[in-house]
Motif scaffolding. Structure first.
Motif, short mmCIF file in Angstrom:
data_model
loop_
_atom_site.label_atom_id
_atom_site.label_comp_id
_atom_site.label_asym_id
_atom_site.label_seq_id
_atom_site.Cartn_x
_atom_site.Cartn_y
_atom_site.Cartn_z
N CYS A 1 0.82 -1.21 0.00
CA CYS A 1 0.00 0.00 0.00
C CYS A 1 0.85 1.26 0.00
O CYS A 1 0.35 2.35 0.22
CB CYS A 1 -0.93 0.00 1.22
N ASP A 47 -6.41 -4.72 0.24
CA ASP A 47 -6.01 -3.32 -0.01
C ASP A 47 -5.39 -3.17 -1.40
O ASP A 47 -5.60 -2.17 -2.09
CB ASP A 47 -5.02 -2.86 1.05
N SER A 48 -4.61 -4.17 -1.80
CA SER A 48 -3.99 -4.12 -3.13
C SER A 48 -5.06 -4.13 -4.21
O SER A 48 -4.99 -3.37 -5.18
CB SER A 48 -3.06 -5.33 -3.32
N ARG A 62 -8.18 -3.21 -4.03
CA ARG A 62 -8.93 -1.95 -4.06
C ARG A 62 -8.11 -0.83 -4.69
O ARG A 62 -8.66 0.01 -5.41
CB ARG A 62 -9.35 -1.57 -2.64
N MET A 63 -6.79 -0.83 -4.46
CA MET A 63 -5.96 0.21 -5.05
C MET A 63 -5.93 0.07 -6.57
O MET A 63 -6.06 1.06 -7.31
CB MET A 63 -4.54 0.14 -4.50
#
Length: 682
Positions: free
Chosen positions: A398, A489-490, A492-493
């Motif tokens: 992130c 998180d990856s 979503r990024m």
């Protein structure tokens, strides 16, 4: 889900071409929109003048007229300027021949495939064949006794060689017929002689030779075989990569100077080696893993050499300077034209463009590499490829997308997974940055770009970066579910970065001149499918995304794009807690099935919609399964069976064997799924 293959396209080191496929056809339309039509007749008349100075002037004037002006180029083309220039290639005066070659070279660049096809049909190869041995003989003399030849004479020959080579590489991309004819010229030794003598020749000429060689070795087995069979040639190419200084990523704190031509030459040699791999012994290149040791270490740093937003700002500043120059100072037909007459601003714009095209070329080569990654299902994960990362590596995922993380030496894309932080930062993060449009990436909806060459290069970079991402995520889509959840998180990024880019592109993609915007969506939705597959059940669907995907699916006539839209919607529908989004998607998919469809759905999208509904509701314990029961979806699926059967029967077993097998599988699964849901009694 198919991978994006490396496309055959005009690989121009000096791309001036204005995209003009949307412009009206015909001489009347060209004449009405050209601001220089009065200059056409005098030029063509002087092309046939008995005075060699006037013939030379006319050849140079053609180049000046066509620059970024498709209407005037089409008007000249309609007046047979191509035939007139080809005739001048056999002129009695050398200077006329040289300028005619330069104009034809620029027409190749400016007009693309249409003009190249016309040149081939008008037998331009006949005079070009005679130039190759003459250039070789002259260069050999220059290299053996350089002090005996004036600098101006050398420059003239180098430029002429550059023009001839450029025409040949453009022609080789025109058609298989042209490629086969060029194969007969035996250009490989000729072109390799430039690369072998690169320290003694101008970089521009050597780069053109590498460009031509790169194109000739692109899925062209005669050229590939000839290059592979000569150990000296392949060793020479390898030495370019191993001896030259590698490119360094740009830093936020300081800009690193780049030898633009030297860098693109190095990237081209990397691409040539990729084209001809594997190299057989006894060449030194046979001992090297081309992908791991050459392609990735050479090209990964190139992806971070430029900030597209900063490059756009610089281009706009140079354009403003160019507009401030009084017209009287600019080149005019009233003055003696010079083929190299460029203002300082034009020189800087050209320099920026070269850097952009270098990045595009690197992306093109990487797209081919990513297309060769193992297909999903053939990847076997051993204990050493376990996807669960520790807390420290998870945190790295992130970090800022510009993070400078070096490639692990023994790692290749085939070993990479979405949870691998090194892979993520060295390849995926730079690609996400390169898909973000700038203010110059596309022409405005109501006019032409302020600088079409920059716009062309920027949009090409965005599209090539999307193609790389498409191949990467399709190769990783079968990663175990726990890996996706561990790296939410990856996911979503990546998802947010992709949609940020597509939002900037906008949905006004069907206007004439906006073909690049449409292509962004067509490839982008494929990336969306791959990302949604990799993080299925993790990504929370947004209503706006669902509506855009439905709108695109309804409006496109491309069946493959429809399939991608449906596949992406299928993955979004499987977020457990998004009950309302699931209902909206399922209702849309049901409307694609017979007999509910307002108009017959094409076979491939129909099969994808049926398969999607089966996958979405295969687990009755999920929260959104309530939609299946409350919306009476079982009855709708029962009603669709006969229509699905008819669609499958309509697939030709011989001509579309794979699609027929796919259809039979979906048909059988649909019947079995209906029986299963009936057996649940809920």
């Amino acid at each position: 889900m198919g991978k994006s293959q490396k496309k055959r396209q005009m690989r121009r080191h000096n791309p001036m071409r204005v995209p003009d496929s949307h412009l009206p056809k015909g001489l009347d339309a060209a004449s009405a929109s050209s601001s220089r039509k009065e200059a056409i007749l005098p030029i063509l008349q002087k092309m046939e003048s008995p005075d060699p100075a006037e013939r030379k002037w006319a050849c140079v004037a053609v180049s000046n007229l066509i620059q970024n002006d498709p209407s005037t180029r089409r008007l000249l083309q309609g007046k047979n300027v191509v035939g007139a220039l080809i005739t001048r290639l056999t002129d009695s005066e050398e200077e006329v021949v040289i300028e005619a070659a330069g104009s034809l070279r620029n027409l190749c660049i400016d007009g693309g495939f249409d003009i190249c096809a016309e040149m081939y049909n008008k037998n331009i190869l006949a005079p070009l064949k005679t130039f190759v041995p003459k250039i070789s003989t002259t260069l050999s003399k220059f290299l053996s006794t350089p002090k005996d030849v004036s600098e101006s004479a050398q420059k003239l020959v180098y430029e002429f060689a550059d023009n001839v080579i450029t025409i040949l590489w453009c022609l080789s991309e025109t058609s298989n017929k042209a490629m086969n004819a060029i194969n007969q010229i035996s250009l490989i030794p000729f072109l390799m002689s430039f690369i072998a003598s690169r320290d003694k020749l101008p970089t521009t000429t050597v780069t053109s030779a590498a460009q031509c060689l790169y194109v000739l070795t692109d899925e062209n087995m005669p050229a590939v075989g000839e290059l592979r069979s000569n150990a000296a040639f392949t060793t020479c190419l390898l030495s370019v990569i191993q001896s030259d200084q590698p490119a360094q990523p740009n830093s936020k704190n300081h800009a690193i100077p780049i030898d633009d031509r030297g860098l693109i030459f190095r990237v081209l040699c990397c691409g040539i080696l990729k084209n001809i791999a594997p190299v057989p012994p006894p060449s030194l290149a046979a001992t090297v893993d081309i992908d791991r040791a050459i392609v990735l270490p050479t090209l990964e740093p190139v992806l971070s050499l430029l900030s597209l937003s900063e490059t756009t700002e610089q281009a706009q500043a140079f354009l403003a300077k160019e507009e401030s120059i009084p017209e009287i100072e600019k080149l005019s037909l009233k003055h003696a034209p010079k083929s190299d007459h460029r203002t300082p601003s034009e020189v800087e714009l050209q320099r920026l463009e070269t850097k952009l095209r270098t990045v595009q070329l690197a992306l093109e080569i990487l797209t081919g590499l990513c297309a060769s990654l193992p297909d999903p299902g053939s990847v076997v994960h051993g204990d050493d490829t376990k996807l669960d990362g520790d807390d420290e590596s998870e945190g790295k995922l992130c970090e800022d997308m510009d993070a400078d993380v070096d490639m692990v030496p023994d790692e290749s894309p085939a070993d990479s997974t979405p949870s691998n932080p090194t892979f993520f930062h060295t390849l995926v993060s730079p690609l996400l940055a390169l898909i973000q449009p700038t203010s110059l990436s596309f022409p405005p909806s109501d006019g032409q770009s302020p600088h079409p060459p920059t716009t062309s290069a920027l949009s090409a970079i965005h599209i090539s970066a999307l193609e790389c991402l498409n191949n990467i995520f399709l190769s990783l889509r079968l990663a175990p579910a726990q890996a996706a959840h561990a790296n939410a998180d990856s996911g979503r990024m990546v998802w947010d970065a992709l949609w940020h880019a597509l939002d900037i592109v906008g949905t006004d993609i069907n206007r004439p001149g906006q073909e690049r915007r449409r292509e962004m969506w067509e490839i982008g939705v494929g990336v969306a499918w791959g990302v949604a597959n990799s993080w299925k059940g993790v990504l929370v669907p947004a209503e706006s995304h669902i509506q855009v995907l439905i709108q695109l699916c309804n409006s496109t006539t491309d069946h493959s794009v429809k399939v991608k839209c449906i596949g992406t919607l299928e993955c979004l529908a499987q977020h457990p807690d998004s009950v309302d989004s699931n209902r909206a998607i399922a209702r849309y998919l049901l409307m694609l099935l017979p007999p509910a469809a307002a108009q017959p759905t094409a076979t491939e999208p129909l099969l994808q919609a049926g398969s999607a509904l089966i996958d979405i509701y295969s687990d009755e314990t999920l929260p959104y399964d309530v939609n299946f029961r409350e919306c009476n979806m079982l009855d709708a699926l029962v009603a669709s069976v006969e229509g699905v059967r008819r669609a499958v029967r309509g697939i030709d077993k011989k001509r579309e064997r794979e699609l027929r097998m796919r259809g039979e599988e979906v048909r059988d699964n649909l019947v079995a799924f209906i029986e299963y849901r009936r057996g649940l009694g809920v």
